[in-house]
Design an enzyme around this catalytic site. Structure first.
Site, PDB file in Angstrom:
ATOM      1  N   ARG A 240      -0.447  35.423  52.637  1.00 23.28           N
ATOM      2  CA  ARG A 240       0.339  34.595  51.725  1.00 23.28           C
ATOM      3  C   ARG A 240      -0.340  33.235  51.577  1.00 23.28           C
ATOM      4  O   ARG A 240      -0.863  32.672  52.563  1.00 23.28           O
ATOM      5  CB  ARG A 240       1.758  34.377  52.262  1.00 23.28           C
ATOM      6  CG  ARG A 240       2.697  35.571  52.077  1.00 23.28           C
ATOM      7  CD  ARG A 240       3.045  35.806  50.599  1.00 23.28           C
ATOM      8  NE  ARG A 240       4.042  36.844  50.421  1.00 23.28           N
ATOM      9  CZ  ARG A 240       3.789  38.131  50.135  1.00 23.28           C
ATOM     10  NH1 ARG A 240       2.536  38.537  50.026  1.00 23.28           N
ATOM     11  NH2 ARG A 240       4.774  38.978  49.952  1.00 23.28           N
ATOM     12  N   GLU A 269       1.312  30.964  42.874  1.00 29.94           N
ATOM     13  CA  GLU A 269       0.809  32.020  41.981  1.00 29.94           C
ATOM     14  C   GLU A 269       1.701  32.130  40.749  1.00 29.94           C
ATOM     15  O   GLU A 269       2.920  32.011  40.878  1.00 29.94           O
ATOM     16  CB  GLU A 269       0.805  33.361  42.728  1.00 29.94           C
ATOM     17  CG  GLU A 269      -0.137  33.351  43.902  1.00 29.94           C
ATOM     18  CD  GLU A 269       0.012  34.599  44.777  1.00 29.94           C
ATOM     19  OE1 GLU A 269       0.758  35.524  44.381  1.00 29.94           O
ATOM     20  OE2 GLU A 269      -0.594  34.632  45.840  1.00 29.94           O
ATOM     21  N   HIS A 287      -3.888  38.449  43.737  1.00 34.15           N
ATOM     22  CA  HIS A 287      -2.864  39.131  44.544  1.00 34.15           C
ATOM     23  C   HIS A 287      -2.890  40.657  44.310  1.00 34.15           C
ATOM     24  O   HIS A 287      -1.914  41.242  43.838  1.00 34.15           O
ATOM     25  CB  HIS A 287      -1.472  38.552  44.237  1.00 34.15           C
ATOM     26  CG  HIS A 287      -0.487  38.780  45.352  1.00 34.15           C
ATOM     27  ND1 HIS A 287       0.402  37.831  45.782  1.00 34.15           N
ATOM     28  CD2 HIS A 287      -0.250  39.869  46.137  1.00 34.15           C
ATOM     29  CE1 HIS A 287       1.146  38.310  46.762  1.00 34.15           C
ATOM     30  NE2 HIS A 287       0.757  39.563  46.996  1.00 34.15           N
TER      31      HIS A 287
HETATM   32  C1  DGY Z   1       3.751  42.563  49.568  1.00 37.28           C
HETATM   33  O1  DGY Z   1       4.191  43.711  49.599  1.00 37.28           O
HETATM   34  O2  DGY Z   1       4.223  41.671  50.268  1.00 37.28           O
HETATM   35  C2  DGY Z   1       2.623  42.288  48.644  1.00 37.28           C
HETATM   36  O3  DGY Z   1       2.206  40.965  48.743  1.00 37.28           O
HETATM   37  C3  DGY Z   1       2.998  42.616  47.221  1.00 37.28           C
HETATM   38  O4  DGY Z   1       4.211  42.069  46.937  1.00 37.28           O
END
Ligand code: DGY
Length: 321
Positions: A240, A269, A287
């Protein structure tokens, strides 16, 4: 419940997943795949029994507090649940689930791409070719950092961290890790545990961030942490964006203190800091960690398995609140 439960599906999901939703639920789809604001989400939740959101929906305490009483579950199409205030959901008695396991391979795979892409200057090379500017080859042309046999530090040795370690062993990397607790031998697979970052960081020629975004990990990767890495370390983040102090990372990339960064996630993002794209020593993806057809189907089925359990009066497999 005699009628089919009504489910608000906040984003466009893979066709097979939407087909199962349409078969088993009164599904309210988002065919245009538009991003809903908190107010829109609240309005659309009226009459729904559950919500199936992605990490793009901000289910903060205020939104959760105002959800209709009828909402019984939030079945996330994501493993990360930092977009969802779990305490607020608990207080409302709303069940929250996520989709672990099924995106481990895809995300670890992408982490290796970030690692290799950053180390071997893949973005820069691609740009050179696409812009028609590649004019020569020489023994000193575009030299990168070799990955094979190097030391990889992993912060956060959950499922994805462990899979990244397995993949990295294929490149003969020596794995070191820091985690809240030490893994059992069978899961450690020879990786070396560091109880604190103090001993892990100076060894980490490469560093992979795999910890969840929590109040404790926000801006964990900051100037102080960078100062403890070896000069010219390479960092990758597929977890993240909030874990990284982006100012500190940009400074370190500009000075060369960090040789390169492979980033799949960012703080705000999709509005990423333009400075990242201006630097040659970044390898950037939007992402895409779990973005394979196989994984997105599996995430959808897992979210639906959880929802099915809730409406059948069973405990869902992946309950997080
Ligand atoms: C997650 O599953 O957390 C990925 O980042 C996609 O949302």
């Amino acid at each position: 419940m005699n009628r089919k439960p009504a489910v608000l599906v906040t984003r466009k999901l893979p066709p097979n997943v939407e087909a199962r939703l349409a078969r088993d639920y009164d599904a309210r789809f988002n065919a245009a795949d538009r991003l809903y604001s908190g107010e829109e989400l609240l309005a659309l939740s009226e009459g729904a029994d559950a919500i199936l959101p992605c990490h793009t929906e901000h289910l903060n305490a205020e939104v959760i507090r105002r959800l209709p009483d009828r909402i019984r579950a939030i079945a996330n199409f994501s493993v990360g649940v930092d977009h969802c205030d779990l305490d607020a959901a608990r207080q409302r008695g709303i069940i929250v689930t996520n989709t672990p396991d099924v995106l481990t391979d895809a995300t670890a795979e992408l982490t290796m791409l970030l690692l290799l892409g950053a180390a071997r200057r893949a973005s820069e090379g691609e740009r050179l070719i696409r812009s028609g500017q590649w004019s020569t080859w020489s023994p000193s042309f575009m030299l990168g950092t070799q990955v094979t046999g190097k030391r990889l530090g992993i912060i956060g040795m959950g499922r994805i961290g462990q899979m990244t370690a397995r993949r990295a062993r294929g490149l003969d990397m020596e794995i070191h890790y820091h985690n809240r607790s030490r893994l059992p031998d069978a899961l450690e697979g020879g990786a070396i545990y560091h109880e604190s970052l103090d001993s892990l960081l100076p060894l980490s020629e490469f560093l992979a961030l795999h910890c969840p975004n929590t109040p404790e990990t926000q801006n964990l990767f900051n100037a102080d942490l960078i100062a403890r890495l070896p000069d010219g370390a390479i960092v990758v983040n597929s977890a993240r964006g909030n874990i990284v102090d982006e100012d500190a990372l940009l400074d370190a990339l500009r000075s060369g203190r960090i040789a390169a960064a492979g980033l799949d996630v960012f703080k705000d993002e999709p509005h990423i800091r333009p400075e990242f794209a201006k630097l040659d020593n970044t390898f950037l993806l939007p992402h895409l960690g779990s973005a394979t057809r196989e994984t997105r189907d599996a995430m959808g089925y897992r979210a639906l398995d959880n929802l099915d359990a809730v409406f059948a009066g069973r405990e869902p497999m992946d309950r997080v609140a």
